[in-house]
Every structure is written in structure tokens, then in C-alpha cells.
Design an enzyme around this catalytic site. Structure first.
Site, PDB file in Angstrom:
ATOM      1  N   ARG A  18       0.810  -1.223   0.000  1.00  0.00           N
ATOM      2  CA  ARG A  18       0.000   0.000   0.000  1.00  0.00           C
ATOM      3  C   ARG A  18       0.842   1.272   0.000  1.00  0.00           C
ATOM      4  NH1 ARG A  18      -3.820  -1.569   4.858  1.00  0.00           N
ATOM      5  NH2 ARG A  18      -2.146  -3.098   5.127  1.00  0.00           N
ATOM      6  N   LYS A  25       8.857  -0.816   2.879  1.00  0.00           N
ATOM      7  CA  LYS A  25       8.097   0.070   3.766  1.00  0.00           C
ATOM      8  C   LYS A  25       8.901   0.564   4.969  1.00  0.00           C
ATOM      9  CE  LYS A  25       4.552  -1.557   6.223  1.00  0.00           C
ATOM     10  NZ  LYS A  25       3.160  -1.950   6.496  1.00  0.00           N
ATOM     11  N   GLN A  76      12.880 -14.256   5.909  1.00  0.00           N
ATOM     12  CA  GLN A  76      11.612 -14.988   5.857  1.00  0.00           C
ATOM     13  C   GLN A  76      11.216 -15.066   4.387  1.00  0.00           C
ATOM     14  OE1 GLN A  76       8.033 -12.988   6.950  1.00  0.00           O
ATOM     15  NE2 GLN A  76       6.891 -14.854   7.332  1.00  0.00           N
ATOM     16  N   ASN A 228       0.831   1.951   7.072  1.00  0.00           N
ATOM     17  CA  ASN A 228       0.549   1.092   5.929  1.00  0.00           C
ATOM     18  C   ASN A 228       0.591   1.858   4.613  1.00  0.00           C
ATOM     19  OD1 ASN A 228       0.046  -1.406   7.327  1.00  0.00           O
ATOM     20  ND2 ASN A 228      -1.832  -0.477   8.073  1.00  0.00           N
ATOM     21  N   ASN A 370      35.394  27.192  -4.243  1.00  0.00           N
ATOM     22  CA  ASN A 370      36.078  26.059  -3.604  1.00  0.00           C
ATOM     23  C   ASN A 370      36.219  24.858  -4.514  1.00  0.00           C
ATOM     24  OD1 ASN A 370      33.248  25.792  -3.520  1.00  0.00           O
ATOM     25  ND2 ASN A 370      33.343  24.365  -1.811  1.00  0.00           N
TER      26      ASN A 370
HETATM   27  C1  UD1 Z   1      -1.395  -7.563  12.266  1.00  0.00           C
HETATM   28  C2  UD1 Z   1      -2.099  -8.420  13.299  1.00  0.00           C
HETATM   29  C3  UD1 Z   1      -3.377  -7.735  13.779  1.00  0.00           C
HETATM   30  C4  UD1 Z   1      -3.019  -6.358  14.330  1.00  0.00           C
HETATM   31  C5  UD1 Z   1      -2.242  -5.551  13.303  1.00  0.00           C
HETATM   32  C6  UD1 Z   1      -1.717  -4.286  13.942  1.00  0.00           C
HETATM   33  C7  UD1 Z   1      -1.646 -10.761  12.799  1.00  0.00           C
HETATM   34  C8  UD1 Z   1      -2.156 -11.997  12.170  1.00  0.00           C
HETATM   35  N1  UD1 Z   1      -2.430  -9.694  12.709  1.00  0.00           N
HETATM   36  O1  UD1 Z   1      -2.246  -7.482  11.137  1.00  0.00           O
HETATM   37  O2  UD1 Z   1      -3.998  -8.491  14.773  1.00  0.00           O
HETATM   38  O3  UD1 Z   1      -4.196  -5.658  14.705  1.00  0.00           O
HETATM   39  O4  UD1 Z   1      -1.104  -6.295  12.833  1.00  0.00           O
HETATM   40  O5  UD1 Z   1      -1.095  -3.481  12.968  1.00  0.00           O
HETATM   41  O6  UD1 Z   1      -0.581 -10.761  13.362  1.00  0.00           O
HETATM   42  N2  UD1 Z   1       5.178  -9.313   8.430  1.00  0.00           N
HETATM   43  C9  UD1 Z   1       6.245 -10.130   8.175  1.00  0.00           C
HETATM   44  N3  UD1 Z   1       6.028 -11.322   7.539  1.00  0.00           N
HETATM   45  C10 UD1 Z   1       4.805 -11.714   7.172  1.00  0.00           C
HETATM   46  C11 UD1 Z   1       3.693 -10.863   7.425  1.00  0.00           C
HETATM   47  C12 UD1 Z   1       3.922  -9.668   8.067  1.00  0.00           C
HETATM   48  O7  UD1 Z   1       7.384  -9.807   8.507  1.00  0.00           O
HETATM   49  O8  UD1 Z   1       4.699 -12.791   6.608  1.00  0.00           O
HETATM   50  C13 UD1 Z   1       5.414  -8.033   9.127  1.00  0.00           C
HETATM   51  C14 UD1 Z   1       5.088  -6.812   8.301  1.00  0.00           C
HETATM   52  O9  UD1 Z   1       6.220  -6.355   7.608  1.00  0.00           O
HETATM   53  C15 UD1 Z   1       4.643  -5.816   9.344  1.00  0.00           C
HETATM   54  C16 UD1 Z   1       4.030  -6.701  10.429  1.00  0.00           C
HETATM   55  O10 UD1 Z   1       4.559  -7.987  10.240  1.00  0.00           O
HETATM   56  O11 UD1 Z   1       5.735  -5.133   9.900  1.00  0.00           O
HETATM   57  C17 UD1 Z   1       2.509  -6.720  10.390  1.00  0.00           C
HETATM   58  O12 UD1 Z   1       2.077  -7.296   9.187  1.00  0.00           O
HETATM   59  P1  UD1 Z   1       0.736  -6.861   8.495  1.00  0.00           P
HETATM   60  O13 UD1 Z   1       0.554  -7.682   7.292  1.00  0.00           O
HETATM   61  O14 UD1 Z   1       0.704  -5.384   8.324  1.00  0.00           O
HETATM   62  O15 UD1 Z   1      -0.327  -7.323   9.589  1.00  0.00           O
HETATM   63  P2  UD1 Z   1      -1.809  -6.858   9.711  1.00  0.00           P
HETATM   64  O16 UD1 Z   1      -2.624  -7.537   8.703  1.00  0.00           O
HETATM   65  O17 UD1 Z   1      -1.866  -5.386   9.776  1.00  0.00           O
HETATM   66 CA    CA Z   2      -0.339  -3.632   9.329  1.00  0.00          CA
END
Ligand code: UD1
Ligand code: CA
Length: 448
Positions: A18, A25, A76, A228, A370
Site C-alpha cells: 500500500r 516500507k 523470511q 501502511n 572552492n
Molecule cells: C497484524 C495483526 C493484527 C493487528 C495488526 C496491527 C496478525 C495476524 N495480525 O495485522 O492483529 O491488529 O497487525 O497493525 O498478526 N510481516 C512479516 N512477515 C509476514 C507478514 C507480516 O514480517 O509474513 C510483518 C510486516 O512487515 C509488518 C508486520 O509484520 O511489519 C505486520 O504485518 P501486516 O501484514 O501489516 O499485519 P496486519 O494484517 O496489519
Molecule cells: Ca499492518
């Protein structure tokens, strides 16, 4: 007090689509530094002895930045969810038996005091502690299901029932547990959910199923803002700037229009400094007590000593060191140059790669030449020297102590102490020339 060793796992492997950016990001900046570094710094502030940065295949810069900041890193690949992300840090954490906290690399505003509360919940007997908050709009955050004061489970928005979606208390993403337990529970997490992902949040329900205690600690919604999109990024920046300006004012800095002043993460400003409207700080600036920065000045990588007066409309670039009581006035640019005590460049000048002795006076329009297209060269201006307006000082060149240079001069040779250098053509006056010229022109006009 800290009873268990602490570790932090920083998740930053998500794609951040996004943001619509070529840059990962967590590399986007708040307060002039990448968001990831805010999280690393936070982990250090709460005493984490082991820190792992989790990055993805598409974001090697994140791994490199984690390493540059002294953290361990874990790739990862592919990203299969937050639970899977934490699992990928397991090797890097092997042998660690203390409490681990999961932080995100895209949540730059969380304070150490808040994270401390989460660790404290573990130290007070919880097996899993989650940082929750109650935003105005709970949007698509994971919902925290609390029963009898304990956290029962976390339901992701997509998987939640109508009733669960009505819950206003949501998951910030910060979660802590003893590391061995955390990895054990993650081993049981499946991807049987709306997203087909391995959710970190599932460890809460799994812990409860074992009869372990889970709790939610409530934090401030403004702190846990996750970035995001670029709109969120701007909001995080504004919120951080407000917080930092307030701290600076509480520490004795005067700001006449604080909302127009922008600081960087490492800006150091002493008490009794006055900042007028629209002053912008890039990284690496120190302003000592009692300096006055007039409106519309831009400072970066420089030191302003006590009582110096800068601007309005001054630009201090990296390596500028402005001595006590010195003055850098309007439309003056200074780069990699030292100004001694009480030295002045009050108007319209460029001073680069120079040393300016104390009490020297640099006239309007002075330029240090300079750069010759290949290398940079030094200009030395002695104590108490007087540089005439519109002088071009062709470096390398030295102007002696107390010397003068005549206005409009091009100074190519060193000037001895107390000498006058005249580096311009000698003036010729032609008596009566203008009157003769006008008469000739008027005659021609009347004949045509
Ligand atoms: C996650 C939480 C949600 C919470 C929200 C807060 C889970 C399943 N959900 O959702 O409950 O309210 O954050 O912002 O945990 N990331 C990785 N590897 C992955 C997926 C994500 O490193 O495979 C990292 C992303 O870079 C980011 C963070 O984890 O820094 C959160 O990931 P994101 O996909 O934004 O989670 P949300 O769907 O927002
Ligand atoms: Ca998030």
C-alpha cells in the site's frame, strides 16, 4: 525491575504494497530516520540483549540496515504471515531462554515506557502479554477477546463474527512471551483462516488452551499507529514532530510557532535557544544554549555554538561549525566551514571548505570558489580579516589576520596579515563622456 533477559524480534518482511513504493516500507523515514531504526532503538531502550530483524526476499535493504545497526537478521522467504515471520527468527535466537517481544518495523511511535508495561505483565506472571489499544475506528485490526480480565484470544477482522467485530479493543501487534514457549506455541499454529496465513495472534488461544495466563495491556492509540500507506506515514511524522517539539519546549527551547518547526531524530537543542517559525532541521544538528535561529532557516549536520545568530533564510550544510556569538545572516550558505567567535557573514554569501577566524567580517556577495570541477580546495580567513563585498576567494587561498580585501575583488593569491588586496581592474574616469554621448544620440534621433 528486569528479572529475565530480554530479546526482541522485529518483523519487517511484509511487502508493504500500500506504500506504492520501490523502497521497502520500513525504510521510509520518520524524523529523518528509517522506521526500522526506531524499532531497533526501542528494543535497545528496554534492554533487549538479543535483537533479530526479520526481512524478506524483496527487501535485502532491511536486512542490511538491521545488520548495520548491530542486530541479528533472519530471512523470511516467502512471507507466510506474522507467526511464520517470528518462527523464522528461531535459529537466530537459539539458546535464548528469556522473554521475547515481537515488535513491528512499521510502528515507529511506541515508547519504551509502553513496552516496559508489556514485559512487566510477563514478569508479574502472565505467559503471553499483548499490547492493545482502543482507537476511534477499530478498522481491520485484530480484535482482543477479553474474558474475566484475561485475554482469551485474538480474532483477525476477516475471521471475526459480527459480534467480535463490535469489540473496540484491538491488537497493536506487540506481543511478548518467554521465547521457548513462544516458539513451542508457534509450532502448533496452522494457516486455516481467511488469509491462509500463519498468524502470530493464534498463540494467545493456544496458550489459553494449555491453561496458561494471557493478558492484554492497554496502550495509547497515538503510539501504536502502524504505517501502511503514505497517509499513515505523514500522520506518524506529524505525531512524532509534535511529541518531540513538546519535549524540547519542556526542556527550555522557545518556539514562536512550534507547528512550523521540523526537527530530526537526533536534533540536540540547548535551553534558551529561540527558534522562529519555519526552521527545519535535517539530521546531525546541535544548537547550543542561547543561540537564536531566525525564520526560514535550514540546518543539517552542523553545530551552532552559544549565542550565535542564524538567519533569517540561512542554510547551514554538513560540516558547518558556527562559533560563539557568530552571525550567519540572510541568504548565506555555509558548508564544511568553521566560523570563529563573533565572526560574521551577514548577507548573501557562500562559504564552503573554509575556516573563518574570530571577529572576521565577510561582506555581502562573498563567494568561496572552492571547486574546480575536480577537487575541493580550502580557504582560510584570518582573525579580524575584512572581506569586501562581492569578493571571489579562489581556493586554495589564505587571507591573513586583520587583512582587507577590496570590494569586487577576485582573490587568487594569499594575502599577508594586515595587507589590503585589490583584485579588480583599476577604475578609469572619462571626463564629460556622458554629456557628449547624450548630445550625439539626441542629434541622431532628430535627424531620423
Ligand atoms: C497484524 C495483526 C493484527 C493487528 C495488526 C496491527 C496478525 C495476524 N495480525 O495485522 O492483529 O491488529 O497487525 O497493525 O498478526 N510481516 C512479516 N512477515 C509476514 C507478514 C507480516 O514480517 O509474513 C510483518 C510486516 O512487515 C509488518 C508486520 O509484520 O511489519 C505486520 O504485518 P501486516 O501484514 O501489516 O499485519 P496486519 O494484517 O496489519
Ligand atoms: Ca499492518
Amino acid at each position: 525491575m528486569m528479572t529475565q533477559p530480554r530479546a526482541a524480534i522485529i518483523l519487517a518482511a511484509g511487502l508493504g504494497t500500500r506504500m506504492k513504493s520501490g523502497l521497502p516500507k520500513c525504510m521510509h523515514q520518520v524524523g529523518g530516520r528509517p522506521m526500522l531504526e526506531w524499532s531497533i532503538d526501542l528494543a535497545r531502550q528496554v534492554g533487549a540483549e538479543s535483537i533479530v530483524t526479520v526481512y524478506g526476499q524483496q527487501s535485502p535493504q532491511i536486512g542490511a540496515l538491521g545488520e548495520a545497526n548491530g542486530t541479528a537478521t533472519a530471512l523470511q522467504d516467502p512471507p507466510l504471515g506474522t507467526g511464520h515471520a517470528v518462527q523464522s527468527a528461531q535459529d537466530a535466537m537459539s539458546g535464548f531462554g528469556g522473554n521475547a517481544i515481537v515488535l513491528y518495523g512499521d510502528t515507529p511511535l511506541i515508547t519504551a515506557a509502553t513496552v516496559e508495561k508489556v514485559f512487566t505483565a510477563l514478569e508479574d506472571g502472565a505467559s503471553v502479554a499483548v499490547l492493545g489499544f482502543s482507537p476511534d475506528d477499530p478498522a481491520a485490526y485484530g480484535r482482543l477477546v477479553v474474558k474475566d480480565g484475561l485475554l482469551d484470544r485474538i480474532v483477525e477482522f476477516k475471521d471475526a463474527s459480527e459480534e467480535e467485530r463490535a469489540i473496540g479493543f484491538v491488537n497493536s501487534g506487540v506481543l511478548a512471551a518467554p521465547a521457548p514457549l513462544l516458539f513451542e506455541l508457534l509450532g502448533e499454529v496452522t494457516n486455516d483462516n481467511a488469509n491462509g496465513e500463519y498468524y502470530l495472534t493464534d498463540v494467545v488461544g493456544l496458550a489459553r488452551a494449555r491453561g496458561l495466563k494471557a493478558v492484554a495491556v492497554e496502550g495509547d492509540a497515538a503510539e501504536v499507529l502502524g504505517v501502511n500507506s503514505r497517509v499513515d506515514l505523514a500522520e506518524a511524522e506529524a505525531s512524532w514532530q509534535r511529541r518531540r517539539r513538546d519535549e524540547l519546549m519542556r526542556d527550555g527551547v522557545t518556539m514562536t510557532a512550534p507547528e512550523t518547526v521540523f526537527v530530526a531524530h537526533d536534533t540536540q537543542i540547548g535551553p534558551d535557544v529561540i527558534l522562529e517559525p519555519n526552521v527545519v532541521f535535517g539530521p546531525g544538528v546541535t544548537v547550543e544554549s542561547g543561540a537564536h535561529i531566525h525564520a526560514f532557516s535550514h540546518l543539517e549536520g552542523c553545530v551552532v555554538h552559544g549565542g550565535a545568530v542564524i538567519g533569517p533564510y540561512a542554510r547551514l550544510r554538513p560540516g558547518a561549525d558556527i562559533g560563539e556569538g557568530a552571525k550567519i545572516g540572510n541568504f548565506v550558505e555555509v558548508k564544511k566551514s568553521t566560523f570563529g567567535k563573533g565572526a560574521k557573514a551577514n548577507h548573501l554569501a557562500y562559504i564552503g571548505d573554509a575556516t573563518v577566524g574570530s571577529k572576521a567580517n565577510i561582506g555581502a556577495g562573498t563567494i568561496t570558489c572552492n571547486y574546480d570541477g575536480f577537487g575541493k580546495h580550502q580557504t582560510h580567513i584570518g582573525e579580524g580579516a575584512f572581506i569586501g563585498s562581492n569578493s571571489s576567494l579562489v581556493a586554495p587561498v589564505s587571507i591573513g589576520k586583520g587583512a582587507y580585501t577590496g570590494s569586487g575583488g577576485v582573490v587568487t593569491d594569499n594575502v599577508p596579515d594586515d595587507a589590503l588586496a585589490l583584485g579588480r581592474a583599476k577604475q578609469v574616469n572619462k571626463e564629460g563622456w556622458a554629456a557628449r554621448f547624450r548630445a550625439a544620440m539626441e542629434k541622431r534621433k532628430s535627424e531620423s
